[in-house]
Design a protein around this motif. Structure first.
Motif, short mmCIF file in Angstrom:
data_model
loop_
_atom_site.label_atom_id
_atom_site.label_comp_id
_atom_site.label_asym_id
_atom_site.label_seq_id
_atom_site.Cartn_x
_atom_site.Cartn_y
_atom_site.Cartn_z
N MET A 185 0.84 -1.20 0.00
CA MET A 185 0.00 0.00 0.00
C MET A 185 0.88 1.25 0.00
O MET A 185 0.58 2.20 -0.72
CB MET A 185 -0.91 0.00 1.23
CG MET A 185 -1.91 1.14 1.21
SD MET A 185 -3.10 1.01 2.55
CE MET A 185 -2.09 1.45 3.95
N ALA A 186 1.97 1.21 0.80
CA ALA A 186 2.85 2.38 0.86
C ALA A 186 3.44 2.67 -0.51
O ALA A 186 3.54 3.84 -0.92
CB ALA A 186 3.97 2.14 1.88
N ALA A 187 3.79 1.63 -1.27
CA ALA A 187 4.39 1.83 -2.59
C ALA A 187 3.37 2.42 -3.55
O ALA A 187 3.69 3.33 -4.32
CB ALA A 187 4.93 0.50 -3.12
N ALA A 188 2.13 1.91 -3.49
CA ALA A 188 1.08 2.45 -4.37
C ALA A 188 0.78 3.90 -3.98
O ALA A 188 0.61 4.76 -4.84
CB ALA A 188 -0.18 1.59 -4.27
N ASP A 189 0.74 4.18 -2.67
CA ASP A 189 0.49 5.55 -2.20
C ASP A 189 1.58 6.51 -2.69
O ASP A 189 1.33 7.69 -2.91
CB ASP A 189 0.46 5.60 -0.66
CG ASP A 189 -0.87 5.09 -0.10
OD1 ASP A 189 -1.81 4.89 -0.89
OD2 ASP A 189 -0.94 4.88 1.13
N ALA A 190 2.80 5.95 -2.85
CA ALA A 190 3.92 6.80 -3.28
C ALA A 190 3.94 6.96 -4.80
O ALA A 190 4.87 7.54 -5.36
CB ALA A 190 5.24 6.20 -2.80
N LEU B 8 -6.95 -7.22 7.16
CA LEU B 8 -6.55 -7.75 5.85
C LEU B 8 -7.56 -7.34 4.78
O LEU B 8 -7.18 -6.96 3.66
CB LEU B 8 -6.44 -9.28 5.92
CG LEU B 8 -5.24 -9.80 6.72
CD1 LEU B 8 -5.36 -11.30 6.95
CD2 LEU B 8 -3.92 -9.48 6.02
N ASP B 9 -8.84 -7.37 5.15
CA ASP B 9 -9.88 -6.97 4.21
C ASP B 9 -9.72 -5.49 3.83
O ASP B 9 -9.73 -5.13 2.65
CB ASP B 9 -11.24 -7.22 4.87
CG ASP B 9 -12.38 -6.81 3.97
OD1 ASP B 9 -12.58 -7.53 2.98
OD2 ASP B 9 -13.01 -5.77 4.22
N ARG B 10 -9.51 -4.64 4.83
CA ARG B 10 -9.39 -3.19 4.57
C ARG B 10 -8.11 -2.89 3.80
O ARG B 10 -8.08 -2.00 2.95
CB ARG B 10 -9.40 -2.40 5.89
CG ARG B 10 -10.68 -2.51 6.68
CD ARG B 10 -11.88 -2.01 5.88
NE ARG B 10 -13.10 -2.05 6.66
CZ ARG B 10 -13.95 -3.09 6.72
NH1 ARG B 10 -13.72 -4.18 6.02
NH2 ARG B 10 -15.05 -3.02 7.44
N LEU B 11 -7.05 -3.64 4.08
CA LEU B 11 -5.79 -3.42 3.37
C LEU B 11 -5.95 -3.75 1.88
O LEU B 11 -5.50 -2.99 1.02
CB LEU B 11 -4.69 -4.31 3.96
CG LEU B 11 -3.82 -3.70 5.06
CD1 LEU B 11 -2.87 -4.74 5.62
CD2 LEU B 11 -3.03 -2.49 4.54
N GLN B 12 -6.60 -4.89 1.59
CA GLN B 12 -6.80 -5.27 0.19
C GLN B 12 -7.60 -4.21 -0.54
O GLN B 12 -7.28 -3.84 -1.67
CB GLN B 12 -7.53 -6.61 0.12
CG GLN B 12 -6.65 -7.77 0.55
CD GLN B 12 -7.10 -9.09 -0.05
OE1 GLN B 12 -8.19 -9.18 -0.58
NE2 GLN B 12 -6.27 -10.09 0.04
N HIS B 13 -8.62 -3.71 0.14
CA HIS B 13 -9.47 -2.69 -0.46
C HIS B 13 -8.63 -1.42 -0.72
O HIS B 13 -8.67 -0.86 -1.82
CB HIS B 13 -10.62 -2.38 0.50
CG HIS B 13 -11.58 -1.39 -0.02
ND1 HIS B 13 -12.54 -1.69 -0.96
CD2 HIS B 13 -11.70 -0.05 0.22
CE1 HIS B 13 -13.23 -0.60 -1.25
NE2 HIS B 13 -12.74 0.40 -0.56
N ALA C 127 -3.29 -0.33 -7.17
CA ALA C 127 -2.51 -1.57 -7.34
C ALA C 127 -3.42 -2.70 -7.83
O ALA C 127 -4.63 -2.69 -7.60
CB ALA C 127 -1.86 -1.97 -6.03
N GLU C 128 -2.79 -3.69 -8.47
CA GLU C 128 -3.53 -4.85 -8.95
C GLU C 128 -3.17 -6.03 -8.04
O GLU C 128 -2.00 -6.19 -7.67
CB GLU C 128 -3.07 -5.14 -10.38
CG GLU C 128 -3.80 -6.25 -11.07
CD GLU C 128 -3.15 -6.58 -12.43
OE1 GLU C 128 -3.53 -7.60 -13.00
OE2 GLU C 128 -2.25 -5.83 -12.87
#
Ligand SMILES: Cc1cc2nc3c(=O)[nH]c(=O)nc-3n(C[C@H](O)[C@H](O)[C@H](O)COP(=O)(O)OP(=O)(O)OC[C@H]3O[C@@H](n4cnc5c(N)ncnc54)[C@H](O)[C@@H]3O)c2cc1C
Length: 341
Positions: free
Chosen positions: A1-6, A139-144, A151-152
């Motif tokens: 998530m951090a990488a996608a946020d960046a 885990l559910d919220r992270l995937q979302h 991200a894919e």
């Protein structure tokens, strides 16, 4: 998530729930309570990571991910109390600020804080700010959030080193728990198996404790971690005979049931919703292995019993490596050689 946020283009290859320790785990953010003599570096990492959790929960936009904010450490005898006192002294010596967050409580206060805990308690310690997350909700919220950040997620197992080499991506982060061994040959990991029970509250049950409650009974650690609908009871820890089966062993389930109902007798009216087990991915020295392997591959694994707690630290450290910084994350204050890996 951090990488996608960046702003990076991210594709996650994930083999799914089966064998995922984070799905089985209790979700405790045990930092001060995990402080054991000889594990100074882990204590330092853990407390630094724990401080980052409120930010992560805010990023996910769901306060209910946080299942508890405090922990109560309970001694059942004067010998236990002596043992707990020694651990508290260790933490206070290493983290002077912890005097505000970790304080002794007597049996009257324990019963006032958590009336469902057995009246046989001797004394204990209250760790304020040391709570737990609902790991499955997390885990559910992270995937979302990962998908929402662009991200894919591809549900597929990366078979081996050759398969990893064939992936089309320029950079690869291997964060596959125990499965990382097959993808990065330089990393030594061993499994520590653990059973966990999920108990569901019924209409006849008293409510779960509002805090994480941790104790030692019959020489074994047991903890009760509240959930919206019940309690997670954990956890055994042992070297498994085989690393192929995550089926819970009968002895582990029996011990957890016996210890949990002794600690909170009213649990007898709860339903046994699930008995599960998983493998903690452990490094030889107990510290996570987060480092660059070569120009293309970074690895983050070996989080042992604290992988959920250490997630925010791990994300920061991985991002620093991807951005070309080999040194530890600046405000972690790391000086311990082991942590620099
Ligand atoms: C009983 C028990 C209780 C625990 N309690 C706590 C706790 O209270 N607090 C805490 O902080 N930690 C706890 N832990 C530890 C925590 O669960 C782990 O440290 C953490 O989950 C490690 O994260 P990970 O992502 O490295 O590995 P995992 O959670 O195991 O996830 C690995 C992921 O990689 C995927 N994968 C594996 N191999 C491949 C492959 N070849 N290709 C593609 N995908 C692959 C899997 O499908 C999985 O999704 C507990 C663990 C256990 C077993």
């Amino acid at each position: 998530m951090a990488a996608a946020d960046a702003g990076r283009r991210v594709r996650v290859y994930d083999a799914g729930h089966q064998g995922r320790a984070a799905w089985v785990a209790a979700g405790m953010l045990g930092s001060l309570g995990e402080g054991h003599p000889g594990e100074d570096a882990l204590l330092q990492l853990s407390t630094a990571s724990a401080r980052r959790w409120p930010h992560l929960v805010a990023r996910l936009g769901d306060p209910a991910v946080m299942a508890a904010t405090d922990s109560l450490f309970v001694a059942m005898s004067s010998a236990d109390a002596h043992h707990l006192g020694g651990l508290a002294e260790f933490v206070w010596a290493r983290q002077p600020r912890a005097h505000n967050d970790l304080r002794a409580v007597d049996n009257v206060e324990i019963r006032r804080l958590e009336p469902a805990v057995t009246s046989r308690v001797h004394s204990g310690y209250l760790a304020t700010g040391e709570g737990a997350v609902d790991n499955r909700r997390l885990l559910d919220r992270l995937q979302h959030a990962v998908r929402h950040a662009g991200a894919e997620i591809v549900e597929r197992r990366v078979a081996d080193l050759a398969d990893l080499a064939d992936l089309p991506e320029d950079e690869v982060l291997v964060a596959a728990g125990l499965g990382s061994r097959e993808l990065v040959s330089e990393v030594a990991l061993h499994a520590a198996k653990g059973e966990v029970l999920r108990l569901r509250r019924t209409n006849w049950s008293v409510p779960p404790p509002t805090r994480v409650v941790r104790a030692r009974l019959h020489g074994r650690a047991v903890y009760l971690v509240p959930r919206a609908d019940g309690i997670v009871v954990g956890a055994t820890q042992y070297e498994p005979y085989s690393e192929t089966s995550t089926a819970p062993e009968v002895g582990g389930v029996l011990d957890l049931l016996a210890d949990a109902t002794e600690l909170m007798p009213a649990l007898r009216t709860y339903e046994l919703a699930e008995a599960g087990a998983g493998f903690r991915p452990c490094s030889p020295d107990g510290l996570p292995v987060i480092r660059r392997i070569d120009e293309r591959v970074v690895v983050a694994t070996g989080h042992g019993r604290n992988g959920i707690l250490l997630a925010p630290y791990t994300a920061d450290r991985v991002m620093a490596l991807l951005d070309g910084h080999e040194e530890p994350v600046p405000d972690m204050g790391m000086t311990n050689e082991g942590v620099r890996r």
